[in-house]
Design a protein around this motif. Structure first.
Motif, PDB file in Angstrom:
ATOM      1  N   GLU A  60       0.828  -1.208   0.000  1.00 47.39           N
ATOM      2  CA  GLU A  60       0.000   0.000   0.000  1.00 47.39           C
ATOM      3  C   GLU A  60       0.861   1.256   0.000  1.00 47.39           C
ATOM      4  OE1 GLU A  60      -3.555   2.332   0.225  1.00 47.39           O
ATOM      5  OE2 GLU A  60      -3.049   0.349  -0.529  1.00 47.39           O
ATOM      6  N   ARG A  75       2.339   1.717  -3.420  1.00 49.23           N
ATOM      7  CA  ARG A  75       1.338   2.235  -4.353  1.00 49.23           C
ATOM      8  C   ARG A  75       1.110   3.734  -4.149  1.00 49.23           C
ATOM      9  NH1 ARG A  75      -3.724   3.755  -4.545  1.00 49.23           N
ATOM     10  NH2 ARG A  75      -4.130   3.322  -2.358  1.00 49.23           N
ATOM     11  N   LEU A  76       0.927   4.135  -2.893  1.00 50.80           N
ATOM     12  CA  LEU A  76       0.665   5.546  -2.604  1.00 50.80           C
ATOM     13  C   LEU A  76       1.872   6.424  -2.927  1.00 50.80           C
ATOM     14  CD1 LEU A  76      -1.232   5.143   0.774  1.00 50.80           C
ATOM     15  CD2 LEU A  76      -2.207   5.904  -1.398  1.00 50.80           C
ATOM     16  N   GLY A  98       4.118   5.774  -5.068  1.00 54.26           N
ATOM     17  CA  GLY A  98       4.346   5.712  -6.508  1.00 54.26           C
ATOM     18  C   GLY A  98       3.644   6.817  -7.266  1.00 54.26           C
ATOM     19  N   GLU A  99       2.696   7.510  -6.622  1.00 53.41           N
ATOM     20  CA  GLU A  99       2.047   8.652  -7.260  1.00 53.41           C
ATOM     21  C   GLU A  99       2.987   9.854  -7.309  1.00 53.41           C
ATOM     22  OE1 GLU A  99      -1.567   9.257  -5.084  1.00 53.41           O
ATOM     23  OE2 GLU A  99      -2.368   7.301  -5.650  1.00 53.41           O
ATOM     24  N   ILE A 100       3.991   9.870  -6.433  1.00 57.17           N
ATOM     25  CA  ILE A 100       4.934  10.987  -6.358  1.00 57.17           C
ATOM     26  C   ILE A 100       6.327  10.561  -6.807  1.00 57.17           C
ATOM     27  CG2 ILE A 100       6.057  12.594  -4.769  1.00 57.17           C
ATOM     28  CD1 ILE A 100       3.471  12.470  -3.093  1.00 57.17           C
ATOM     29  N   GLY A 130       7.905   3.670  -6.014  1.00 61.22           N
ATOM     30  CA  GLY A 130       7.259   3.887  -4.725  1.00 61.22           C
ATOM     31  C   GLY A 130       7.993   3.247  -3.566  1.00 61.22           C
ATOM     32  N   ALA A 146       2.177  10.711   1.577  1.00 60.98           N
ATOM     33  CA  ALA A 146       2.384  11.774   0.588  1.00 60.98           C
ATOM     34  C   ALA A 146       3.374  12.812   1.119  1.00 60.98           C
ATOM     35  CB  ALA A 146       1.055  12.428   0.237  1.00 60.98           C
ATOM     36  N   ARG A 194       8.711  11.161  -9.795  1.00 63.81           N
ATOM     37  CA  ARG A 194       8.094  10.548 -10.959  1.00 63.81           C
ATOM     38  C   ARG A 194       8.225  11.504 -12.146  1.00 63.81           C
ATOM     39  NH1 ARG A 194       2.605   7.430 -10.813  1.00 63.81           N
ATOM     40  NH2 ARG A 194       3.141   6.154 -12.564  1.00 63.81           N
TER      41      ARG A 194
END
Length: 171
Positions: free
Chosen positions: A68, A71-72, A74-76, A80, A107, A122
């Protein structure tokens, strides 16, 4: 009436009161396991089974929480898992008071890591004008200069007349 006892005589109940060599913790006088000892042994075995099961569940929970966080983050971040692997952050740092992963904390920690190491972001690209020490044919060239392909300098051009005088051909 009972006859008085001599010092040489001992009552039958006083004989053999010492425990056997193994002790009398789990056996009665006849070598059988007592009911209480059997209950104690079963409770110890059950406790060991529960501890093993608890450890397995904790490992599964940590793996789920790590996925988890990956995944979270990996947005930034480009990867991740870098938040946990490179950021010096543990899963416990990212859990709330209920033990769940706090997405806002993930985050914030990922953003802090990007501030320290922008190349982990990213979609990050290497900065322009960074010397590549000749590893690439396109970056670091002067205006109008062409590397590679037709019209590019060759080894024969580099060695010039010295190579041609000796009859050597450089390609």
């Amino acid at each position: 009436m009972t006859a008085p006892l001599n010092n040489d005589q001992t009552p039958e109940s006083d004989q053999d009161q010492t425990p056997p060599d193994g002790g009398d913790n789990d056996q009665d006088q006849n070598g059988r396991e007592t009911r209480q000892d059997r209950r104690d042994r079963q409770a110890r075995e059950r406790a060991a089974e529960l501890e093993t099961e608890r450890d397995a569940l904790a490992a599964r929970l940590d793996a789920r929480d790590r996925a988890e966080v990956t995944r979270l983050a990996g947005e930034i971040l480009a990867q991740g898992s870098d938040l946990l692997d490179l950021g010096g952050v543990s899963l416990d740092d990212l859990r709330d008071e209920n033990g769940d992963i706090n997405a806002d904390e993930v985050a914030a920690m990922a953003a802090a890591l990007v501030d320290q190491r922008p190349g982990l972001m990213r979609g990050a690209t290497p900065p322009r004008g960074f010397p590549d020490w000749g590893h690439s044919r396109t970056s670091g060239r002067a205006e109008g200069q062409v590397y590679g392909g037709s019209g590019a300098p060759s080894w024969a051009d580099a060695f010039g007349a010295a190579g041609r005088e000796n009859g050597m051909r450089y390609t």
